[in-house]
Design a protein around this motif. Structure first.
Motif, PDB file in Angstrom:
ATOM      1  N   SER A 245      41.646  44.398  26.722  1.00 59.32           N
ATOM      2  CA  SER A 245      41.175  43.022  26.569  1.00 59.32           C
ATOM      3  C   SER A 245      39.832  43.051  25.871  1.00 59.32           C
ATOM      4  O   SER A 245      39.199  44.101  25.711  1.00 59.32           O
ATOM      5  N   TRP A 246      39.367  41.857  25.461  1.00 58.91           N
ATOM      6  CA  TRP A 246      38.057  41.762  24.829  1.00 58.91           C
ATOM      7  C   TRP A 246      36.943  42.069  25.822  1.00 58.91           C
ATOM      8  O   TRP A 246      35.889  42.587  25.453  1.00 58.91           O
ATOM      9  N   VAL A 247      37.176  41.739  27.072  1.00 56.94           N
ATOM     10  CA  VAL A 247      36.173  42.043  28.100  1.00 56.94           C
ATOM     11  C   VAL A 247      35.993  43.552  28.238  1.00 56.94           C
ATOM     12  O   VAL A 247      34.866  44.062  28.325  1.00 56.94           O
TER      13      VAL A 247
ATOM     14  N   GLN B 242      46.006  51.473  36.270  1.00 53.77           N
ATOM     15  CA  GLN B 242      44.940  50.816  35.528  1.00 53.77           C
ATOM     16  C   GLN B 242      43.587  51.021  36.220  1.00 53.77           C
ATOM     17  O   GLN B 242      42.559  51.229  35.557  1.00 53.77           O
ATOM     18  N   GLY B 243      43.581  50.980  37.545  1.00 54.35           N
ATOM     19  CA  GLY B 243      42.336  51.220  38.275  1.00 54.35           C
ATOM     20  C   GLY B 243      41.813  52.625  38.065  1.00 54.35           C
ATOM     21  O   GLY B 243      40.608  52.829  37.902  1.00 54.35           O
ATOM     22  N   TRP B 244      42.697  53.609  38.058  1.00 56.94           N
ATOM     23  CA  TRP B 244      42.269  54.990  37.809  1.00 56.94           C
ATOM     24  C   TRP B 244      41.740  55.154  36.382  1.00 56.94           C
ATOM     25  O   TRP B 244      40.752  55.859  36.167  1.00 56.94           O
ATOM     26  N   LEU B 245      42.408  54.517  35.424  1.00 59.38           N
ATOM     27  CA  LEU B 245      41.947  54.621  34.045  1.00 59.38           C
ATOM     28  C   LEU B 245      40.581  53.974  33.860  1.00 59.38           C
ATOM     29  O   LEU B 245      39.720  54.500  33.157  1.00 59.38           O
TER      30      LEU B 245
ATOM     31  N   PRO C 131      34.412  46.541  37.592  1.00 57.16           N
ATOM     32  CA  PRO C 131      34.688  45.097  37.443  1.00 57.16           C
ATOM     33  C   PRO C 131      36.181  44.830  37.293  1.00 57.16           C
ATOM     34  O   PRO C 131      36.938  45.659  36.772  1.00 57.16           O
ATOM     35  N   GLU C 132      36.587  43.655  37.740  1.00 57.83           N
ATOM     36  CA  GLU C 132      37.987  43.251  37.627  1.00 57.83           C
ATOM     37  C   GLU C 132      38.231  42.705  36.227  1.00 57.83           C
ATOM     38  O   GLU C 132      37.981  41.537  35.931  1.00 57.83           O
ATOM     39  N   ALA C 133      38.708  43.569  35.352  1.00 60.26           N
ATOM     40  CA  ALA C 133      38.976  43.178  33.965  1.00 60.26           C
ATOM     41  C   ALA C 133      40.153  43.990  33.461  1.00 60.26           C
ATOM     42  O   ALA C 133      40.283  45.175  33.771  1.00 60.26           O
ATOM     43  N   PRO C 134      41.055  43.354  32.704  1.00 57.78           N
ATOM     44  CA  PRO C 134      42.181  44.105  32.136  1.00 57.78           C
ATOM     45  C   PRO C 134      41.688  45.221  31.228  1.00 57.78           C
ATOM     46  O   PRO C 134      40.670  45.072  30.531  1.00 57.78           O
TER      47      PRO C 134
END
Length: 263
Positions: free
Chosen positions: A68-70, A10-13, A62-65
């Motif tokens: 998600s809406w964020v 997820q971090g790489w994406l 930023p730390e966000a899924p």
């Protein structure tokens, strides 16, 4: 055996996806690479290449899924930044197109139009000619490399996930659109002024000697003088474009700095 966790994936994406959206939005809105004649595969491939090169030097994400809406809001934010950069460049090139329209109307070339697939409208031949010369001069001045450098610096001045924009920056972009008419008329004014005097003279001549019709004398005279003055204009066209590109790129930097949210 190499193991990749979901958090690492997820971090790489995120490190790739969000900058990719900003760069892709710019390429789609820019006048050079956003042209309809450039294949979409080439645009996407160039965006991927620039993103991969810039990825290791970007600030922390930023730390966000990712789903998600964020994350959706961050993607919309990146699209707005990329489109704003592309629109600024569109205004720079529209100046020359407007000047070509003004000159063509006075020269009597309003009928010499063809369909432009990039804008979906009829464009004068003279306007298209000046536009192509401007594109080539922009490449000769290494303007495309300067713009890529500006995009790279935006990830520092406008980090991903900053949470909002300064609304005054978009007002600056709208006001910058007035450059199309101001600078375009400034470029076309010598020819428009001279051709206007010729047209007024032909009108007076037509009233005093009706047998000398405007179509027999006025149109060849306007076209001949217009072509001669256009040749004279081309001798100083490079300096005008250099000033136009300098002012446009300077405004682009100022607008991006102004887009940062107020503390």
């Amino acid at each position: 055996m190499v193991e990749v966790t979901f958090a690492q994936l997820q971090g790489w994406l995120m490190l790739f996806l969000w900058p990719f959206v900003r760069i892709t939005a710019f390429l789609m809105a820019s006048p050079l690479l956003g042209h309809s004649s450039v294949p979409n595969q080439a645009k996407i491939g160039l965006a991927v290449l620039i993103t991969v090169v810039l990825g290791p030097n970007l600030p922390p994400m930023p730390e966000a899924p990712l789903v998600s809406w964020v994350s959706l809001g961050i993607m919309v934010e990146q699209m707005l930044i990329g489109i704003a950069i592309g629109l600024t460049m569109q205004v720079m090139f529209a100046v020359v197109q407007a000047a070509g329209e003004f000159i063509g109307l006075q020269m009597g070339l309003a009928f010499a139009t063809f369909f432009d697939p990039s804008s979906g409208t009829q464009t004068m031949v003279l306007s298209r000619l000046l536009y192509m010369i401007t594109l080539l001069m922009f490449l000769a001045f290494n303007g495309h490399l300067i713009v890529i450098e500006i995009i790279a610096t935006t990830f520092i001045t406008l980090p991903i996930g900053m949470g909002g924009f300064n609304a005054n920056a978009f007002e600056l972009l709208v006001r910058f659109g007035g450059t199309i008419f101001a600078a375009g008329m400034l470029l076309a004014l010598p020819l428009v002024g001279a051709l206007l005097i010729i047209n007024l003279s032909m009108g007076i001549l037509n009233r005093s000697a009706p047998q000398l019709t405007v179509f027999n004398i006025g149109f060849p005279a306007s076209l001949t003088v217009g072509l001669f003055l256009l040749m004279v204009l081309m001798s100083d066209f490079g300096r005008f474009l250099q000033r136009l590109f300098s002012d446009g790129l300077l405004f682009l930097r100022q607008m991006l700095e102004a887009m940062a949210p107020l503390a």
